[in-house]
Every structure is written in structure tokens, then in C-alpha cells.
Design a protein around this motif. Structure first.
Motif, PDB file in Angstrom:
ATOM      1  N   ASP A  80      -2.589   7.947  -6.070  1.00  0.00           N
ATOM      2  CA  ASP A  80      -2.161   6.835  -6.916  1.00  0.00           C
ATOM      3  C   ASP A  80      -2.217   7.308  -8.365  1.00  0.00           C
ATOM      4  O   ASP A  80      -3.215   7.911  -8.798  1.00  0.00           O
ATOM      5  N   GLN A 108      -5.137   6.102 -10.705  1.00  0.00           N
ATOM      6  CA  GLN A 108      -6.400   6.755 -10.399  1.00  0.00           C
ATOM      7  C   GLN A 108      -6.363   8.237 -10.815  1.00  0.00           C
ATOM      8  O   GLN A 108      -7.338   8.758 -11.383  1.00  0.00           O
ATOM      9  N   SER A 164      -6.374  -5.736  -0.054  1.00  0.00           N
ATOM     10  CA  SER A 164      -5.803  -4.562  -0.723  1.00  0.00           C
ATOM     11  C   SER A 164      -6.640  -3.344  -0.380  1.00  0.00           C
ATOM     12  O   SER A 164      -7.858  -3.450  -0.181  1.00  0.00           O
ATOM     13  N   LEU A 165      -5.983  -2.199  -0.316  1.00  0.00           N
ATOM     14  CA  LEU A 165      -6.664  -0.964   0.054  1.00  0.00           C
ATOM     15  C   LEU A 165      -7.086  -0.184  -1.186  1.00  0.00           C
ATOM     16  O   LEU A 165      -6.412  -0.245  -2.232  1.00  0.00           O
ATOM     17  N   GLN A 166      -8.210   0.530  -1.075  1.00  0.00           N
ATOM     18  CA  GLN A 166      -8.620   1.421  -2.151  1.00  0.00           C
ATOM     19  C   GLN A 166      -7.613   2.574  -2.240  1.00  0.00           C
ATOM     20  O   GLN A 166      -7.167   3.101  -1.222  1.00  0.00           O
ATOM     21  N   LYS A 167      -7.258   2.942  -3.460  1.00  0.00           N
ATOM     22  CA  LYS A 167      -6.164   3.896  -3.650  1.00  0.00           C
ATOM     23  C   LYS A 167      -6.677   5.307  -3.861  1.00  0.00           C
ATOM     24  O   LYS A 167      -7.702   5.518  -4.521  1.00  0.00           O
ATOM     25  N   PRO A 168      -5.963   6.293  -3.337  1.00  0.00           N
ATOM     26  CA  PRO A 168      -6.434   7.680  -3.428  1.00  0.00           C
ATOM     27  C   PRO A 168      -6.293   8.245  -4.827  1.00  0.00           C
ATOM     28  O   PRO A 168      -5.391   7.886  -5.581  1.00  0.00           O
ATOM     29  N   SER A 169      -7.193   9.160  -5.170  1.00  0.00           N
ATOM     30  CA  SER A 169      -7.157   9.829  -6.462  1.00  0.00           C
ATOM     31  C   SER A 169      -7.114  11.338  -6.232  1.00  0.00           C
ATOM     32  O   SER A 169      -6.814  11.802  -5.127  1.00  0.00           O
ATOM     33  N   SER A 227       0.816  -1.208   0.000  1.00  0.00           N
ATOM     34  CA  SER A 227       0.000   0.000   0.000  1.00  0.00           C
ATOM     35  C   SER A 227       0.852   1.262   0.000  1.00  0.00           C
ATOM     36  O   SER A 227       2.046   1.222   0.313  1.00  0.00           O
ATOM     37  N   THR A 248      -9.784  -7.078   4.240  1.00  0.00           N
ATOM     38  CA  THR A 248      -9.450  -6.845   2.846  1.00  0.00           C
ATOM     39  C   THR A 248      -7.967  -7.097   2.598  1.00  0.00           C
ATOM     40  O   THR A 248      -7.129  -6.831   3.464  1.00  0.00           O
TER      41      THR A 248
END
Length: 585
Positions: free
Chosen positions: A330, A333, A188-193, A155, A186
Motif C-alpha cells: 500500500d 504505508q 477493513s483489512l490491515q494494508k501491507p507495507s 482491499s 473486521t
């Protein structure tokens, strides 16, 4: 129900999708090796832990997932340290699982304990370069630590982590429910945009700019964002320069690819960056060699140029240059948003035929400057001819690993890469010895792709035991040893500035010396080819690639420096009153 931790560890790794583990045995980790015997996970056995770390590094770069290294304590872990540090400085995800001394012997100095400043403190050795180092002090905490380790490695800005496990904990039983409950977490983590407002500001500045440039680093490849980058470039027609680690993010045959900046960049590329009014930097730390030691008269002049900088790591934004807009995101994203906004703001896109013609003309000029070397029949061979013939033989999607020296600097400057992520090179740590074992990892990850390692004789000599692993596991890598009988790049520096080559060239009784690498390969059970003339090289490489076997090609090479008009401040440190770079040795 209780089961041994060693077996539950292997089961956890299987469920996480781990297919290979790179490592070396020791009395502290054989419980894990025993558990692996019935597992579908393949253990890649090596002869030195540095090989394991570099191979895992190459594997992770190709798979874009955390690779796993299994190490013994003490000297096993310190042997691996260079490879792990190399991965750390290139932001490569890796989980190192190391055996440690038994918990009940902390501080008694059992066999190979590190305890000079604190009891059982081997994990502290890794603290300066891993994202986190854990010592597992209780068996019931091991599942939670393991889960955190993988999540942290993959991450944010990716990188290695260390989990140091006392050998008695591997052999303890705990309730399987402690591992089972991890299924709810989870993986994997949701990635920032970035938000639309920020994207509109960035895109509008690029549209209004007179001479915008995109400057991309290895972060594009780590984020798997090459397609999104190309989409933005094609729509806005902005030229792309790159760092060493960003090579291949946009194919080298794309109309708008400028090339590598800095010391091994060309004057044309450096000037395009220096005279840009806006630069959008994507996933780069503006490293010293790429930025001409940050001196504004050579590559980047941010007293005149405005910087827009997007990176997953906030510490990189503003580290070396001030940013007008800095965004933490990221890159995949962020580029999706930039592309959507760009098509809203300027649906028809931008055309810049004059710029495309200018870049094409520059490429022809640069190619012409190398023609005499490419067609030179002298032996030892010209390095430019070696690189040119390797490119002619290999398919476009072949994987290339480099080490340091001509094979790295020359490849960055003049070896076309057509597929994003297909070149693996040691950037931040610039580790000699990386290229040969990294190729093992790349081939294990992509067995159907051609994998070639371009290494110097100095670099290959660091870890020749890669050949044992290649032979045992039948890993068909082709190693091309560009043999100049020296640590050639350093020899050229030393000769140019100090008039000597002490400690940098290989000699015996006044004559240049090199081991017979082809014979060494044969002793390991690997095919070895010693090139005797320039005309022999290309056919030998064609046969090696077609054989689908591990092959070593030892080719003597002239020790000429990589041609460059770039700048690196170390030259001024050596010789403040001269204007010299390298010389031939």
C-alpha cells in the motif's frame, strides 16, 4: 427471529455507513426500494443505469469508500456495464447489487433472463472486468456473500464486484443472527507495507542517482498518500512526473512538479523521464498513452534507466518495464517507511535549486506558448481560454470532472490542480459519457464543494438525462459543454490521416449542427446558458457557481487539437510514412 432479506440488507448497509445508493428501479429490486423508504440511506434515482454507475464511480473517488449501485436484471445490468467497467479499469471500489430471475424459474426463460449458454447466467457478463461476480443461490448465504463483496471491493487493488440476487431471495425471510454474526468481522483489512531493508535500498539508490525522477500514478490518490508523497519530495528534492491518473498527486504549483508524460506531455517532461538514471514508480501501470506506446526514444528508456516500482498489485510490476526492485505494498504505508528511512539516512535532506529554477523556467516558457490563445477574443472560443478562465473562477479545492477529448487531454496538460483527488477523469477505459454523471456523484459526496464538469458536446450527449436527477435531487453541479460540434479529437485524427471526417462531425444540410443544450437543460428544469461571445463566458460561470444550483453552460469552441510534441504509435499505424498527429477541423 426472522426478517425479510430486503430489510436486513438495508440495515446491513446502514450499519456499514452507506449513506447513498445510486440506481434505477425494476421489478426485481422493488423489494429493496421499499425497504429503503424508511431508511436514512438516500436513494439517488437516475434515468439510465450507466448514469448510476458513473455517478457511483465519482462518489467513490471522492469518499474513497465502496459506492453502491442498485440495478435491475438483464438490460438494467448491461446498461450499467460500461460504467462498472470504467470503475474497474481505474481501480474504483464499487458494490453492484442486481436483481435476477427467480430461482425456481432458472432456465425456463422468464422475463429478461440471460440463459443462452447457461441458466440464470447474467452475472457471467461481468466476469471479465469485476474482481468477482456472485450469484446468490441460497438465502442463508446472502449475508456472507455481501460481507465478502465489500471487503474484496475495498482491499488490495480496489475495484467493483457484482452480487446478483434472484428476486425471490430479496423477499425471503432468514434468521437475523446470520447478519448479526457479521458484526464480529473486521470491515477493513490491515494494508501491507515494505520493510526497512527494502526502503533503505530504494532511498540510497535515489540519493546516489544523478538524475532521479519520481513517476506517480493514480495509485497515490487511491491510497490517500498525497501528503506522504509531498513529504518525500520535499526532503529529497526529486522532481515528479505523473500519468494522467496521477495528476494532482503533487500540486501543480509545487516547485518540483514536472507534469504529465506521454503523448500529451511536453518534450521537456518526457526528456526528464527518458534521461533519468533512476525512476521510482509509485502506483502506476505505465499505460500506453502515458508511455508513448512504450517506445524508448520518446518517454521512458529502461535500457538505460533503472526502475524501482511499488504497487499494491503485483501484476503491474514488470508488466511493461523490467524493475530492479519491485515491492508490493500500500503506497501510504510504504511512503511512511520511505520517509522515515530517508530522514535517518540523510537528516538534512537534499537541496537542488538549479533543478527548481530549470522547472520554473520551463513553466514560464510553456505558459507563454499559450498566451495568444488565452487572450484570443474569437468566437467560437479557443479551448485554452476556456480552461484558463475556468481555473481563474474556481476555488482551489473545487472538484473537476472530465470526459474524453480536449476537456480531458487539455486539462491533463495545462489545467492546474492544487488539491489531491480533486480531478476525476476516466483513465483506463477512457469512457465517453463519464464526466457528466461522475460530477453528480462527486457533489453528492461533497455537497459543500464546488463541482464543475468539463465535457464535450459528444460526451454530454451520451447521458443528458443526468439533468433529470440533478433537478429532482437539487444537485448543484455546473456542466460546461465545450461544444465543437463533433467528436473533435477523433475528427482531427481522421482528417489528418485519411482526409475525411465521415462520422466524426455533426452536420445537417451541410452546416455544423448541435442540439441547443441550454434549452434542453431548461426543459429538464435546470438553468441553461448559451454563450454568444468569448466575453460572456467568465461572468456566466461566476454567476453559475454563485447560484448554488445545477447549471448548464453551452459554449462553442474551436475544434483545434490539443498541442503536443508527444508520441502515440497509433499515428504510425494510420500513416507509417508521415509525421502527423491531429489537425484542426
Amino acid at each position: 427471529m426472522e426478517k425479510l432479506i430486503s430489510h436486513q440488507l438495508v440495515n446491513y448497509l446502514e450499519e456499514r455507513g452507506i449513506e447513498h445508493i445510486f440506481g434505477l428501479c425494476g421489478h426485481t429490486n422493488i423489494a429493496v426500494l421499499t425497504a429503503l423508504e424508511e431508511s436514512k440511506i438516500k436513494f439517488i434515482n437516475v434515468r439510465h443505469e450507466q448514469i448510476a454507475a458513473h455517478a457511483a464511480d465519482g462518489y467513490a473517488r471522492v469518499t474513497k469508500k465502496a459506492a453502491v449501485v442498485l440495478s435491475h436484471l438483464g438490460p438494467g445490468l448491461t446498461n450499467a456495464a460500461t460504467g462498472v467497467a470504467n470503475a474497474a479499469l481505474d481501480s474504483i471500489p464499487m458494490v453492484v447489487i442486481a436483481g435476477d430471475v427467480p430461482t425456481h424459474y432458472y432456465g425456463k426463460h422468464p422475463h429478461q433472463e440471460v440463459n443462452l449458454h447457461a441458466d440464470a447466467s447474467q452475472y457471467e457478463i461481468y466476469r471479465p472486468f469485476v474482481k468477482r461476480a456472485w450469484r446468490v443461490d441460497r438465502p442463508d448465504l446472502f449475508p456472507e456473500i455481501l460481507e465478502k463483496a465489500f471487503l474484496l471491493a475495498e482491499s488490495g487493488n480496489p475495484g467493483p464486484v457484482l452480487v446478483s440476487v434472484p428476486m425471490d431471495i430479496f423477499s425471503k425471510k432468514i434468521d437475523v443472527s446470520l447478519f448479526d454474526r457479521l458484526h464480529r468481522q473486521t470491515k477493513s483489512l490491515q494494508k501491507p507495507s515494505i520493510d526497512d531493508e527494502t526502503a533503505k535500498s530504494i532511498v540510497q539508490k535515489l540519493i546516489n542517482a544523478k538524475n532521479p525522477v519520481l513517476y506517480v500514478g493514480g495509485g497515490i490518490l487511491l491510497a490517500d498518500a498525497a501528503n506522504e508523497l509531498k513529504e518525500l519530495v520535499d526532503h529529497l528534492n526529486i522532481p515528479v512526473a505523473h500519468s494522467l491518473m496521477g495528476k494532482g498527486a503533487l500540486p501543480d504549483d509545487h516547485d518540483l512538479t514536472l507534469g504529465m508524460t506521454g503523448f500529451w506531455g511536453t518534450k521537456f517532461i518526457n526528456e526528464k523521464c527518458r534521461t533519468a538514471d533512476y525512476i521510482l514508480a509509485l502506483g502506476t501501470r505505465f499505460a500506453e498513452a502515458d508511455s508513448s506506446s512504450w517506445e524508448p526514444e520518446y518517454t521512458f528508456d529502461f535500457s538505460q534507466t533503472k526502475l524501482l516500482h511499488i504497487d499494491i498489485d503485483p501484476s503491474e510490476i514488470g508488466r511493461n518495464y523490467p524493475a530492479e526492485i519491485g515491492a508490493v505494498a500500500d503506497l501510504k504505508q510504504a511512503l511512511k517507511v520511505l520517509n522515515r528511512v530517508a530522514k535517518q539516512l540523510i537528516p538534512e535532506g537534499v537541496k537542488n535549486e538549479a533543478l527548481i529554477k530549470e522547472i520554473a523556467s520551463y513553466r514560464e516558457e510553456f505558459k507563454a506558448s499559450n498566451e495568444e490563445y488565452i487572450h484570443d477574443n474569437s468566437f467560437p472560443m479557443q479551448p485554452q481560454r476556456i480552461l484558463n478562465e475556468v481555473r481563474e473562477v474556481l476555488p482551489k479545492d473545487a472538484y473537476i470532472t472530465t470526459d474524453v477529448g480536449w476537456n480531458k487531454n487539455g486539462v491533463g496538460q495545462q489545467f492546474p490542480i492544487y488539491e489531491a483527488g480533486s480531478i476525476l477523469t476516466p483513465g483506463g477505459f477512457a469512457t465517453m459519457g463519464f464526466g457528466a454523471p461522475a460530477a453528480l456523484g462527486a457533489k453528492v459526496a461533497q455537497p459543500d464543494k464546488v463541482v464543475v464538469s468539463l465535457v464535450g458536446d459528444g460526451g454530454f450527449g451520451q447521458n443528458p438525462a443526468v439533468l433529470a436527477t440533478a433537478a429532482e435531487e437539487n444537485i448543484p453541479v455546473v456542466w460546461i459543454i465545450m461544444n465543437n460540434f463533433a467528436f473533435g479529437t477523433i475528427a482531427g485524427l481522421q482528417k489528418a490521416h485519411f482526409g475525411t471526417t465521415l462520422g466524426t462531425i455533426f452536420e445537417k444540410d451541410g452546416e455544423v449542427y448541435s442540439p441547443d443544450f441550454a434549452s434542453i437543460a431548461k426543459a429538464y428544469g435546470v438553468e441553461g446558458i448559451k454563450i454568444q461571445s468569448a466575453e460572456e463566458f467568465k461572468p456566466a460561470l461566476q454567476r453559475a457557481v454563485a447560484s448554488n444550483k445545477p447549471v448548464v453552460i453551452d459554449v462553442a469552441m474551436l475544434n483545434n487539437p490539443v498541442p503536443t510534441s508527444g508520441h502515440w504509435n497509433i499515428m504510425d499505424i494510420y500513416s507509417p510514412d508521415k509525421k502527423v498527429h491531429h489537425v484542426s477541423v
